[in-house]
Enzyme design. Sequence first.
Site, short mmCIF file in Angstrom:
data_model
loop_
_atom_site.label_atom_id
_atom_site.label_comp_id
_atom_site.label_asym_id
_atom_site.label_seq_id
_atom_site.Cartn_x
_atom_site.Cartn_y
_atom_site.Cartn_z
N THR A 16 -36.04 -3.46 -15.40
CA THR A 16 -35.64 -2.08 -15.13
C THR A 16 -35.03 -1.42 -16.34
O THR A 16 -35.18 -0.20 -16.54
CB THR A 16 -34.64 -2.05 -13.95
OG1 THR A 16 -35.28 -2.54 -12.78
CG2 THR A 16 -34.14 -0.65 -13.68
N SER A 62 -39.28 -8.38 -13.61
CA SER A 62 -38.78 -9.76 -13.47
C SER A 62 -39.10 -10.38 -12.12
O SER A 62 -39.00 -11.60 -11.97
CB SER A 62 -37.28 -9.84 -13.74
OG SER A 62 -36.52 -9.42 -12.64
N THR A 95 -33.29 -7.60 -13.22
CA THR A 95 -32.19 -8.18 -12.45
C THR A 95 -32.65 -9.10 -11.32
O THR A 95 -31.89 -9.95 -10.86
CB THR A 95 -31.31 -7.07 -11.85
OG1 THR A 95 -32.11 -6.25 -10.98
CG2 THR A 95 -30.69 -6.22 -12.95
N ASP A 96 -33.89 -8.94 -10.84
CA ASP A 96 -34.32 -9.68 -9.65
C ASP A 96 -34.29 -11.19 -9.84
O ASP A 96 -33.98 -11.93 -8.90
CB ASP A 96 -35.72 -9.24 -9.22
CG ASP A 96 -35.72 -7.88 -8.55
OD1 ASP A 96 -34.64 -7.40 -8.20
OD2 ASP A 96 -36.81 -7.30 -8.38
#
Length: 311
Positions: A16, A62, A95-96
Amino acid sequence: MQVSGQRIVVLGTGGTIAGRATSPADAVGYRAAELGIAELLQGVGAAEGLQLVAEQVAQIDSKDMDFAVWRDLAARCAHWLAQADVAGIVVTHGTDTMEETAFFLQSVLAPAKPVVLTGAMRPATAAAPDGPGNLADAVLVASTRGAQGVSVVFAGAVHGPVDVRKEHGTRLDAFSSGDAGVLAYVEAGRLRQLRAWLQGAPARAVATLPEPARWPRVEIVTSHAGAGGAIVRALVADGVQGLVVAATGNGTLHHALEEALLQAQDRGVAVRRSSRCAQGRVLAHAADRLPAAGGLSPLQARIALMLELMA
């Protein structure tokens, strides 16, 4: 205290933080991994005497992280960490799966220099993007004298690779270290350290990692009300080599699921019990028939078991 006369290497993997949306007001319907790492570094300064070096390792959302990228990223980290004039590394990441990558890198690198993961919850094109601030904080941590090991720097907090969890889907401070607490805070351009940096030895050397196609297959199943063993039996029939169960409470299992897992273990499948609870650890007991994963989350237990099976 920051080091001087050294380089900080920033490795880009997408996410992101490199995302782009059609409108500055859109922080949800964006496309991740659109901007290169060199572009993200524009306007991010370093302390006097520090040089920022950019390298694009991958360019992905990610959620699509895979073993090939992990292996390449670990290899590039190992390469740069071996350079005497490199003080530390920053990795921009979605971030995932950031907590998984952080745990993996700590497991195979256990670096004496800092390797700092960071990212963003808003795309770069947002009216108020959080990426630039997170990236600046990560550079500061990576250039701090005495810092070591892998960490996640996000929203002013520095999280350790074993404790960090993503606990919110949209909030800017999406990460937590649970009851363990954060390692440090970045406040007004300074680091306030609360706990010691993580130390240790690599569980598996980067140079000995096999080709990704040969990594052992480890899957995660979940215990819940009415859980059965059909999924476990299907995975065993499909050739799975390891299973991690996200159990209830202190590693408790529905009896039907437990029976299937015990049968899988008898057939040579490695099984580990973790907890689906966000905090705490699975406390082992002498009567346990399935090994506990201790304080590892199901995601971390899967990585640890994969590395164990590689041996």
